[in-house]
Design a protein around this motif. Sequence first.
Motif, PDB file in Angstrom:
ATOM      1  N   ASN A 251       0.814  -1.213   0.000  1.00  0.00           N
ATOM      2  CA  ASN A 251       0.000   0.000   0.000  1.00  0.00           C
ATOM      3  C   ASN A 251       0.841   1.254   0.000  1.00  0.00           C
ATOM      4  N   MET A 252       2.007   1.208   0.644  1.00  0.00           N
ATOM      5  CA  MET A 252       2.888   2.374   0.584  1.00  0.00           C
ATOM      6  C   MET A 252       3.420   2.595  -0.824  1.00  0.00           C
ATOM      7  N   ILE A 253       3.749   1.537  -1.536  1.00  0.00           N
ATOM      8  CA  ILE A 253       4.229   1.693  -2.910  1.00  0.00           C
ATOM      9  C   ILE A 253       3.133   2.308  -3.776  1.00  0.00           C
ATOM     10  N   ALA A 254       1.917   1.760  -3.676  1.00  0.00           N
ATOM     11  CA  ALA A 254       0.821   2.233  -4.521  1.00  0.00           C
ATOM     12  C   ALA A 254       0.368   3.632  -4.119  1.00  0.00           C
ATOM     13  N   HIS A 255       0.133   3.832  -2.830  1.00  0.00           N
ATOM     14  CA  HIS A 255      -0.369   5.136  -2.391  1.00  0.00           C
ATOM     15  C   HIS A 255       0.728   6.198  -2.498  1.00  0.00           C
ATOM     16  N   GLY A 256       1.984   5.784  -2.268  1.00  0.00           N
ATOM     17  CA  GLY A 256       3.093   6.708  -2.448  1.00  0.00           C
ATOM     18  C   GLY A 256       3.219   7.156  -3.888  1.00  0.00           C
ATOM     19  N   THR A 257       3.037   6.227  -4.822  1.00  0.00           N
ATOM     20  CA  THR A 257       3.068   6.586  -6.244  1.00  0.00           C
ATOM     21  C   THR A 257       1.936   7.548  -6.576  1.00  0.00           C
ATOM     22  N   PHE A 258       0.749   7.264  -6.064  1.00  0.00           N
ATOM     23  CA  PHE A 258      -0.414   8.145  -6.265  1.00  0.00           C
ATOM     24  C   PHE A 258      -0.091   9.563  -5.778  1.00  0.00           C
ATOM     25  N   ALA A 280      12.925  10.851   1.187  1.00  0.00           N
ATOM     26  CA  ALA A 280      11.589  10.889   0.590  1.00  0.00           C
ATOM     27  C   ALA A 280      10.684   9.829   1.194  1.00  0.00           C
ATOM     28  N   VAL A 281      11.236   8.666   1.444  1.00  0.00           N
ATOM     29  CA  VAL A 281      10.445   7.582   2.047  1.00  0.00           C
ATOM     30  C   VAL A 281       9.934   7.991   3.423  1.00  0.00           C
ATOM     31  N   GLU A 282      10.784   8.631   4.229  1.00  0.00           N
ATOM     32  CA  GLU A 282      10.353   9.053   5.565  1.00  0.00           C
ATOM     33  C   GLU A 282       9.239  10.088   5.467  1.00  0.00           C
ATOM     34  N   GLU A 283       9.353  11.013   4.526  1.00  0.00           N
ATOM     35  CA  GLU A 283       8.316  12.028   4.365  1.00  0.00           C
ATOM     36  C   GLU A 283       7.007  11.412   3.872  1.00  0.00           C
ATOM     37  N   LEU A 284       7.094  10.466   2.950  1.00  0.00           N
ATOM     38  CA  LEU A 284       5.879   9.790   2.481  1.00  0.00           C
ATOM     39  C   LEU A 284       5.232   8.984   3.604  1.00  0.00           C
ATOM     40  N   MET A 285       6.046   8.355   4.441  1.00  0.00           N
ATOM     41  CA  MET A 285       5.498   7.632   5.582  1.00  0.00           C
ATOM     42  C   MET A 285       4.754   8.587   6.516  1.00  0.00           C
ATOM     43  N   ARG A 286       5.325   9.751   6.743  1.00  0.00           N
ATOM     44  CA  ARG A 286       4.666  10.750   7.596  1.00  0.00           C
ATOM     45  C   ARG A 286       3.395  11.264   6.944  1.00  0.00           C
ATOM     46  N   TYR A 287       3.516  11.675   5.709  1.00  0.00           N
ATOM     47  CA  TYR A 287       2.427  12.350   5.006  1.00  0.00           C
ATOM     48  C   TYR A 287       1.227  11.431   4.803  1.00  0.00           C
ATOM     49  N   LEU A 288       1.471  10.177   4.493  1.00  0.00           N
ATOM     50  CA  LEU A 288       0.387   9.253   4.175  1.00  0.00           C
ATOM     51  C   LEU A 288      -0.124   8.478   5.393  1.00  0.00           C
ATOM     52  N   THR A 289       0.788   8.077   6.295  1.00  0.00           N
ATOM     53  CA  THR A 289       0.424   7.357   7.526  1.00  0.00           C
ATOM     54  C   THR A 289      -0.664   6.326   7.248  1.00  0.00           C
ATOM     55  N   ILE A 290      -0.336   5.325   6.454  1.00  0.00           N
ATOM     56  CA  ILE A 290      -1.344   4.341   6.054  1.00  0.00           C
ATOM     57  C   ILE A 290      -1.805   3.467   7.223  1.00  0.00           C
ATOM     58  N   ALA A 291      -0.929   3.222   8.220  1.00  0.00           N
ATOM     59  CA  ALA A 291      -1.363   2.559   9.455  1.00  0.00           C
ATOM     60  C   ALA A 291      -1.892   3.663  10.363  1.00  0.00           C
ATOM     61  N   GLY A 397      -4.961   3.189   1.778  1.00  0.00           N
ATOM     62  CA  GLY A 397      -4.266   3.197   0.498  1.00  0.00           C
ATOM     63  C   GLY A 397      -5.272   3.182  -0.632  1.00  0.00           C
ATOM     64  N   VAL A 398      -4.923   2.494  -1.706  1.00  0.00           N
ATOM     65  CA  VAL A 398      -5.814   2.391  -2.862  1.00  0.00           C
ATOM     66  C   VAL A 398      -6.050   0.917  -3.172  1.00  0.00           C
ATOM     67  N   HIS A 399      -7.276   0.610  -3.588  1.00  0.00           N
ATOM     68  CA  HIS A 399      -7.564  -0.761  -4.019  1.00  0.00           C
ATOM     69  C   HIS A 399      -6.930  -1.031  -5.387  1.00  0.00           C
ATOM     70  N   ARG A 400      -6.993  -0.028  -6.254  1.00  0.00           N
ATOM     71  CA  ARG A 400      -6.392  -0.114  -7.592  1.00  0.00           C
ATOM     72  C   ARG A 400      -5.782   1.237  -7.934  1.00  0.00           C
ATOM     73  N   LEU A 401      -4.783   1.231  -8.800  1.00  0.00           N
ATOM     74  CA  LEU A 401      -4.186   2.483  -9.266  1.00  0.00           C
ATOM     75  C   LEU A 401      -3.974   2.380 -10.776  1.00  0.00           C
TER      76      LEU A 401
END
Length: 408
Positions: A251-258, A280-291, A397-401
Amino acid sequence: MQHELSPRPQTTEPVTLPTERAAGCPFDPPAGLAKLREQKPLTRMTYPDGHIGWLATGYSTVRAIMGDPRFSSRYELMHYPFPGGPDGPLPPAPVGDMTGVDAPEHTRFRRLLMGKFTVRRMRQLSARVEEITAEHLDALARGGPGTDLVEAFARPLPALMICELLGVPYEDRERFQSHAHTIMTMDATPEDQYAALAGLQEYMAELVAAKRAEPSDDLLGDLARDSGLTDEELIGVGGFLLAAGLDTTANMIAHGTFALLANPAQAEALRTDPELAPQAVEELMRYLTIAHTGVKAALEDVELEGQVIKAGESVTISFEAANRDPERFPDPDVLDLHRKATGHLGFGHGIHQCLGQQLARVELTVALPALLDRFPTLRLAVPAEEVPLRTNMNIYGVHRLPVTWDED
């Protein structure tokens, strides 16, 4: 530097957990969380089963609770914050589920596994992650423009890695992926949850029996050989690691790409400077916080933020609100890959901090820049508002992208 905020107005009536995300804002937490955080970082909350507990939304408050042994992670002591859960406290964690137990049981499992997920060991896997990434990018290119990035790239990469690490045959994925998905679904019925858990354990029991008979050179083989775990414990730990490894990084790969496609300047920054990837990974983890959400239960009275959390009360932890707290992260609603997002709570905090975070970092650091570099014209194939979001899942995250790109 901390922002100076206006004095917080005080709320009196217990609130319910905000879950509604604003239309057109697929990366932002439910708007109600920010409003509550601005009023109080710790607010009285009514749970769907009628329990009156708490909601923590402020960064320092969440971090304090997650690091305090007076708050328990045992499921049976807590109340479920989302509609559709059990009517009352949850059942105890299945054997091997480390997220739902406290020390010393948690400590015993954690010590067995920590050495197998160190920064050094995970970085040694970088070459294999690069190889798998390149294979899937080649397959995307051969297929031509237009695909669902979740199925074609985001899901198989971490699935292959966790299967190889554990010693789970990837070709068996049809037997366990659907079970893992159901376990992560917030509005699945208890009956469906138990059936999915039983199905995953049945599969893992067969695998554990094979490892006991002939230990292999992988994590499950190592544990079968000399960990001292019972069959029930090894089945539980194996299922727990497999389910977590399948879903979160995918979900991080997909939502991060989105998120990067929605912020072209940030995508270009990462494409032109691959050295930016770890930050960038740390910022995406912060910004998206999928858990996005957790729960703790007070084992004794605890005074926090000028209020007393009574023994037995549940505290819902909003990691997504904490990671957008302007008192900790200036301009928190802006995705800025040059931000030093050190200290974010995307992997949790305290003794239950994500065991596989170093593996996730390696996978994300390799996968995201490689994808952007290979397909510089990568873009959404549908309007952003048509991308289906996982609003009913423990991992957002996203079900599909659906994406496309220009052929060379």
